[in-house]
Write a protein that holds these residues in place. Structure first.
Motif, PDB file in Angstrom:
ATOM      1  N   UNK A 408      38.844  57.444  57.920  1.00 48.72           N
ATOM      2  CA  UNK A 408      39.920  57.404  58.910  1.00 48.72           C
ATOM      3  C   UNK A 408      40.391  55.975  59.142  1.00 48.72           C
ATOM      4  N   UNK A 409      39.438  55.031  59.202  1.00 51.06           N
ATOM      5  CA  UNK A 409      39.791  53.620  59.416  1.00 51.06           C
ATOM      6  C   UNK A 409      40.564  53.071  58.224  1.00 51.06           C
ATOM      7  N   UNK A 410      40.121  53.395  57.007  1.00 43.94           N
ATOM      8  CA  UNK A 410      40.805  52.908  55.807  1.00 43.94           C
ATOM      9  C   UNK A 410      42.204  53.496  55.681  1.00 43.94           C
ATOM     10  N   UNK A 411      42.333  54.768  56.020  1.00 43.51           N
ATOM     11  CA  UNK A 411      43.650  55.398  55.932  1.00 43.51           C
ATOM     12  C   UNK A 411      44.614  54.779  56.935  1.00 43.51           C
ATOM     13  N   UNK A 412      44.105  54.455  58.107  1.00 43.68           N
ATOM     14  CA  UNK A 412      44.941  53.807  59.114  1.00 43.68           C
ATOM     15  C   UNK A 412      45.377  52.428  58.627  1.00 43.68           C
ATOM     16  N   UNK A 413      44.437  51.697  57.982  1.00 41.36           N
ATOM     17  CA  UNK A 413      44.754  50.345  57.513  1.00 41.36           C
ATOM     18  C   UNK A 413      45.669  50.352  56.293  1.00 41.36           C
ATOM     19  N   UNK A 414      45.627  51.418  55.490  1.00 42.62           N
ATOM     20  CA  UNK A 414      46.395  51.457  54.238  1.00 42.62           C
ATOM     21  C   UNK A 414      47.343  52.661  54.190  1.00 42.62           C
ATOM     22  N   UNK A 415      47.798  53.125  55.359  1.00 39.45           N
ATOM     23  CA  UNK A 415      48.566  54.369  55.380  1.00 39.45           C
ATOM     24  C   UNK A 415      49.881  54.275  54.612  1.00 39.45           C
ATOM     25  N   UNK A 416      50.403  53.068  54.463  1.00 41.18           N
ATOM     26  CA  UNK A 416      51.646  52.916  53.699  1.00 41.18           C
ATOM     27  C   UNK A 416      51.401  53.006  52.199  1.00 41.18           C
ATOM     28  N   UNK A 417      50.141  52.823  51.774  1.00 46.38           N
ATOM     29  CA  UNK A 417      49.828  52.788  50.349  1.00 46.38           C
ATOM     30  C   UNK A 417      49.213  54.078  49.834  1.00 46.38           C
ATOM     31  N   UNK A 418      48.352  54.697  50.642  1.00 47.48           N
ATOM     32  CA  UNK A 418      47.558  55.837  50.166  1.00 47.48           C
ATOM     33  C   UNK A 418      48.454  57.045  49.895  1.00 47.48           C
ATOM     34  N   UNK A 419      48.455  57.489  48.641  1.00 49.20           N
ATOM     35  CA  UNK A 419      49.268  58.636  48.238  1.00 49.20           C
ATOM     36  C   UNK A 419      48.494  59.942  48.314  1.00 49.20           C
ATOM     37  N   UNK A 420      47.170  59.849  48.352  1.00 49.54           N
ATOM     38  CA  UNK A 420      46.345  61.065  48.364  1.00 49.54           C
ATOM     39  C   UNK A 420      44.945  60.728  48.836  1.00 49.54           C
ATOM     40  N   UNK A 421      44.315  61.706  49.503  1.00 46.40           N
ATOM     41  CA  UNK A 421      42.905  61.607  49.883  1.00 46.40           C
ATOM     42  C   UNK A 421      42.125  62.642  49.079  1.00 46.40           C
ATOM     43  N   UNK A 422      41.066  62.196  48.409  1.00 44.55           N
ATOM     44  CA  UNK A 422      40.140  63.109  47.724  1.00 44.55           C
ATOM     45  C   UNK A 422      38.846  63.061  48.513  1.00 44.55           C
ATOM     46  N   UNK A 423      38.534  64.168  49.172  1.00 47.77           N
ATOM     47  CA  UNK A 423      37.487  64.160  50.204  1.00 47.77           C
ATOM     48  C   UNK A 423      36.445  65.235  49.943  1.00 47.77           C
ATOM     49  N   UNK A 424      35.173  64.871  50.045  1.00 47.98           N
ATOM     50  CA  UNK A 424      34.092  65.848  49.933  1.00 47.98           C
ATOM     51  C   UNK A 424      34.035  66.697  51.197  1.00 47.98           C
ATOM     52  N   UNK A 425      33.674  67.960  51.040  1.00 50.54           N
ATOM     53  CA  UNK A 425      33.564  68.844  52.204  1.00 50.54           C
ATOM     54  C   UNK A 425      32.337  68.522  53.037  1.00 50.54           C
ATOM     55  N   UNK A 426      31.221  68.234  52.377  1.00 46.16           N
ATOM     56  CA  UNK A 426      29.949  68.040  53.062  1.00 46.16           C
ATOM     57  C   UNK A 426      29.704  66.553  53.308  1.00 46.16           C
ATOM     58  N   UNK A 427      30.259  66.038  54.402  1.00 46.35           N
ATOM     59  CA  UNK A 427      30.076  64.638  54.783  1.00 46.35           C
ATOM     60  C   UNK A 427      29.101  64.549  55.947  1.00 46.35           C
ATOM     61  N   UNK A 428      28.342  63.458  56.072  1.00 46.42           N
ATOM     62  CA  UNK A 428      27.267  63.407  57.073  1.00 46.42           C
ATOM     63  C   UNK A 428      27.747  63.344  58.522  1.00 46.42           C
ATOM     64  N   UNK A 429      28.912  62.725  58.779  1.00 46.52           N
ATOM     65  CA  UNK A 429      29.327  62.548  60.172  1.00 46.52           C
ATOM     66  C   UNK A 429      30.358  63.573  60.631  1.00 46.52           C
ATOM     67  N   UNK A 430      31.232  63.999  59.729  1.00 47.43           N
ATOM     68  CA  UNK A 430      32.254  64.992  60.078  1.00 47.43           C
ATOM     69  C   UNK A 430      32.649  65.720  58.801  1.00 47.43           C
ATOM     70  N   UNK A 431      32.530  67.049  58.756  1.00 47.57           N
ATOM     71  CA  UNK A 431      32.865  67.776  57.532  1.00 47.57           C
ATOM     72  C   UNK A 431      34.286  67.473  57.077  1.00 47.57           C
ATOM     73  N   UNK A 432      34.502  67.557  55.764  1.00 46.31           N
ATOM     74  CA  UNK A 432      35.798  67.215  55.204  1.00 46.31           C
ATOM     75  C   UNK A 432      36.944  68.022  55.768  1.00 46.31           C
TER      76      UNK A 432
END
Length: 503
Positions: A408-432
């Protein structure tokens, strides 16, 4: 008894309409109410005559203590009772505690077991299936992560070597074995009814020949493996999950190998046959010249966890699993065995019309790339590094995150650049999937590929929210194809294509 007339009349109406028998007991077993179906099950003339009597007195002496124990426990209790001469009348009792008016009562639902069905064995079978399901579901994520990493390293090795290098054949062999390993988890989950087969047109003879190439490496020199030549006869087509049918072939062949303790011959075949009212069938045969199956063992060979080879590390699940696969494909399995002469398994499936789409070739990873920036969110370092490395080699820019908070922090910092998020479903702090919801709530419409090693996960409404599901394990070809399709489909918030299941 402080039960109102309304309560009692309402309950009477309900229980009389239930096909099963229903009793209302006091905690010590005194019958307060009985449906008419109970009188039939207990073979008494009138249900009203049961009221005021102790229920356990209608059971055989050997069952009475068991019922008393259930009454003490109540919650979730159940018992199988055998009544009548020769104990040929079986009743299944399930007990639940409740309150009627102001009185504590025990509700008993009584069902008659199907004639000649071993009900206790059915209950044990169901419990074993549940155990298998829990085990399979628990390992699916970790196992598919490992296979994804294997696919990734194989792709890297392939690109590092010249196309004519002699190691390329070994890489193909490892990849083929890894694909079979990936099918094991899907097979277990289908066996326990936690997933469904993914069916396409499959050529059975080709699967047999492919399986033989794997099996030759597992056979001692004392065993001869005989299969139809690749040039022989017509193709044999069926609708099936290719991985699961190959699991059937491999399991039957390896069982045959274990029967040939002193060597011998295993024959595999695939052909069409016509079977009465079932019409045209695709038939697989696996036969051996071993010692046959003893009569005392034969009735139990498909039972989960039953094995005559426990000292060799066998789980006893092999034949039980393939029986379920065959059943799910509308097939039948029969066997002929003679002690001292050998065993032949014959498996038949509904045939399909000839088709050339049995197994598609892997897609070309050399798809148009314009240097887009992708954010990879994966807590497994090895898997994240493999995915990032593959995408960078294709030509994408990659940012990596190990959990949802960092993403979330990286997307906020690079929101103008990021064209896609590839995210795992099973993440330790918050599910994908929760991370996706959080991003959408914050106004981000970036397209998302959600990756998971869990076969049971259903994306549901996420597909309408710019999310594509990509199941592990996958190789660079399927990853590149999915990324390209999602990027070319437009902005987030629109349905995207599912990733193909071929690695």
């Amino acid at each position: 008894m402080n039960t109102s007339k309304f309560d009692r009349e309402q309950l009477e109406s309900v229980i009389q309409g239930i096909p099963a028998g229903v009793l209302v007991l006091t905690p010590d077993g005194l019958i307060r109410m009985a449906s008419s179906r109970v009188s039939e099950l207990l073979d008494v003339s009138d249900a009203d005559t049961l009221v005021g009597q102790m229920f356990y007195e209608f059971l055989p002496p050997m069952e009475q203590d068991a019922l008393k124990a259930c009454l003490r426990k109540v919650a979730g209790s159940q018992i199988i009772c055998a009544l009548g001469p020769g104990a040929n009348h079986r009743l299944h009792l399930r007990l639940t505690s409740g309150v009627l008016g102001s009185e504590r009562v025990v509700y008993v639902v009584i069902c008659e077991a199907e004639p000649n069905r071993p009900v206790q064995a059915e209950l044990r079978h169901a419990q074993k299936l549940e155990v298998v399901g829990q085990l399979a579901g628990g390992i699916a994520h970790d196992f598919n992560n490992l296979i994804t990493a294997i696919f990734g390293y194989l792709d890297i090795a392939r690109r590092m070597l010249p196309p004519d290098h002699q190691a390329q054949a070994a890489i193909d062999g490892v990849r083929e074995a890894a694909e079979q390993a990936a099918g094991v988890t899907r097979t277990l989950l289908t066996f326990t009814r936690k997933s469904t087969p993914e069916r396409t047109k499959v050529e059975l003879k080709g699967l047999v020949q492919q399986s033989v190439r794997l099996l030759r490496k597992a056979m001692p020199s004392s065993i001869q493996l005989v299969a139809p030549p690749e040039t022989s006869g017509d193709s044999v087509w069926m609708e099936a999950d290719a991985n699961q049918i190959q699991q059937v072939i491999l399991n039957l062949a390896l069982n045959a190998r274990d029967a040939l303790t002193r060597g011998g011959t295993i024959r595999l075949g695939a052909e069409y046959a016509t079977e009465g009212g079932d019409g045209k069938r695709a038939v697989l045969t696996v036969s051996d010249t071993g010692g046959g199956i003893p009569p005392e063992v034969l009735p139990r060979i498909f039972e989960p966890f039953f094995t005559t080879k426990a000292d060799s590390g066998h789980s006893g699940l092999g034949l039980a699993i393939i029986q379920e696969i065959i059943k799910n494909h509308g097939g039948k399995i029969d066997l002929k065995t003679t002690v001292g002469e050998g065993t032949t398994f014959r498996v038949s499936f509904p045939a399909a019309e000839a088709d050339g789409t049995a197994r598609s070739e892997p897609v070309d990873p050399s798809l148009p790339v314009h240097g887009e920036t992708l954010l990879i969110v994966e807590d497994e370092l090895q898997v994240r590094q493999i995915i990032a490395s593959q995408l960078r080699q294709i030509g994408y820019q990659v940012i990596e995150a190990g959990n949802s908070a960092s993403a979330a922090a990286m997307l906020e910092a690079h929101k103008a650049e990021v064209a896609m998020v590839i995210c795992d479903l099973e993440l330790p702090d918050l599910p994908g999937d929760k991370l996706v919801s959080k991003l959408r709530a914050a106004g981000s419409q970036v397209p998302v590929i959600l990756i998971t090693g869990s076969i049971q996960f259903d994306p549901g409404p996420l597909e309408q929210d710019g999310v594509t599901l990509l199941r592990k394990p996958f190789g660079v070809a399927r990853l590149a194809d999915t990324v390209s399709k999602v990027l070319s489909s437009g902005v987030g918030g629109r349905p995207a294509h599912h990733g193909e299941q071929k690695a």
